[in-house]
Enzyme design. Sequence first.
Site, short mmCIF file in Angstrom:
data_model
loop_
_atom_site.label_atom_id
_atom_site.label_comp_id
_atom_site.label_asym_id
_atom_site.label_seq_id
_atom_site.Cartn_x
_atom_site.Cartn_y
_atom_site.Cartn_z
N HIS A 179 26.06 -6.94 81.42
CA HIS A 179 25.17 -5.95 82.04
C HIS A 179 23.80 -6.57 82.30
O HIS A 179 22.76 -5.98 82.02
CB HIS A 179 25.08 -4.68 81.19
CG HIS A 179 26.33 -3.86 81.25
ND1 HIS A 179 26.63 -2.85 80.37
CD2 HIS A 179 27.39 -3.90 82.09
CE1 HIS A 179 27.81 -2.31 80.68
NE2 HIS A 179 28.29 -2.94 81.71
N ARG A 216 33.97 -11.89 87.97
CA ARG A 216 34.58 -10.56 87.84
C ARG A 216 34.87 -10.06 89.25
O ARG A 216 34.10 -10.34 90.18
CB ARG A 216 33.63 -9.59 87.11
CG ARG A 216 34.17 -8.18 87.00
CD ARG A 216 33.45 -7.31 85.95
NE ARG A 216 32.08 -6.97 86.24
CZ ARG A 216 31.02 -7.51 85.67
NH1 ARG A 216 31.15 -8.46 84.74
NH2 ARG A 216 29.80 -7.13 85.99
N1 GLY Z 1 29.01 -1.63 86.61
C1 GLY Z 1 29.41 -1.43 85.28
C2 GLY Z 1 30.84 -1.63 85.10
O1 GLY Z 1 31.47 -2.27 85.91
O2 GLY Z 1 31.44 -1.11 84.21
MN MN Z 2 30.80 -2.66 87.84
#
Ligand code: GLY
Ligand code: MN
Length: 442
Positions: free
Chosen positions: A244, A409
């Site tokens: 985060h 990701r």
């Molecule tokens: N943007 C926060 C998450 O992907 O959980």
């Molecule tokens: Mn996210």
Amino acid sequence: MTHTPIEISEFAQRRQALLAKMPENSVALIPAAKEVTRSRDTEFLFCQDKDFYYLSGFHEPDGLLVLVKGEENESILFCRNKDPLQEVWHGRRVGSEKAQQDFKMDVAYELDELEQVLPMYINGKTTLLFAQGAYDEFDKLVFACLEVLRNGYKQGFRAPQTIIDIRDMIAEMRLIKSPAEINIMRKANIITGNAHSRAMKRSAQGIFEYQLEADILHEFAFNGARAPAYGTIVGGGENATILHYTENNEVLMDEELVLIDAGAELDGYAADITRTFPVNGKFSDLHARLYNIVLDAQLAAIETIKPGSNFAIANEAANRVITQGLLNEGILEGDLEQLIEDKACKEYFIHGLGHWLGLDVHDVGDYQMDEFKNQLRAFEPGMVMTIEPGLYFDANAPVEEDLQGVGIRIEDNILVTETGYENLSVNVPKTVADIEALMAQA
Ligand code: GLY
Ligand code: MN
Ligand code: MN
């Protein structure tokens, strides 16, 4: 794509649906959010309490929704007083008269009347439902009302004997999205996809992470979404391994990957998309191989989504692909099946596979986790979730040096349909070839 806000009648139907679930002779209290001070007399951009919004559609701070289940069901709204001076300084207020009509309430009061009127709606009810602990100040108000009723015992006042947390009831409703909600979430995804594409095209070594954040926010605002649903994450190089990361204050470097996790908020509903791409527009061989492990895991997980399936099944599919990929790269060693059983990939895939998505980015709704942390909640049409596998090798990871400081990701938003799924995140490139092609156009 046209954008149709939710009809006021849908908010009224939600109240009726909640009233139908409430115990006989009960009253529910759902407070609005308050403004939050940023510093001295400045406030953060206001964010309405999502349960209050879900049930009222009302945008102002400080209000209260009261739902009474008795011989007749009633929806009562308390809202800010009309006040010419306050409105000149701080903005317009709907006022109780217009609020009652425009938001289809049975009754509306100004907040000045709250202390006097609220105990009378609670008096004589068997059960009180509210989210105890959500707002300290509101807890105090409710307990003061109960005190008034207890002290008025001789006058015939009666306080409820039972208090129930209302959050789970509302969460179960919010978990299944209506067609109108789905349309808004589709649109929020389109806006968000365009924003990610814009950031890809404008990426360059030497610019600051917050400058790509500005591109994201620009695209949101110019397409009708004033604000992001959560703090935008733009992490270059090793910053991508901080899940985060929102400082966004470092310079993007050549030959690094950059991870952007950003989602528009539209009519209160969140999108939540992540893309990872090379700052200079061309993946190195190593980066492309790792990227494809994450991508294949994401595709495998998404393919499992249909009514009756669950997150545990999707997790199993993603973990298998990631474990095989890490074995192929020599990052894990051993027997594939044993490594899967041991969840060995979790050393580098350090978060959950996904979460419910809706009015909140990490939306409400039970996952029905078992003792082994498997999420067994059966998927149903109308649920929306993220699928977001990742691989993270921080500076101290026990891997080759050229792998340290790499975070990847890939996150899409998936709707469960009657027969399978619909990927809402369709307009932003995801394969190595498509990302490189888009970035080459810049
Ligand atoms: N943007 C926060 C998450 O992907 O959980
Ligand atoms: Mn996210
Ligand atoms: Mn997410």
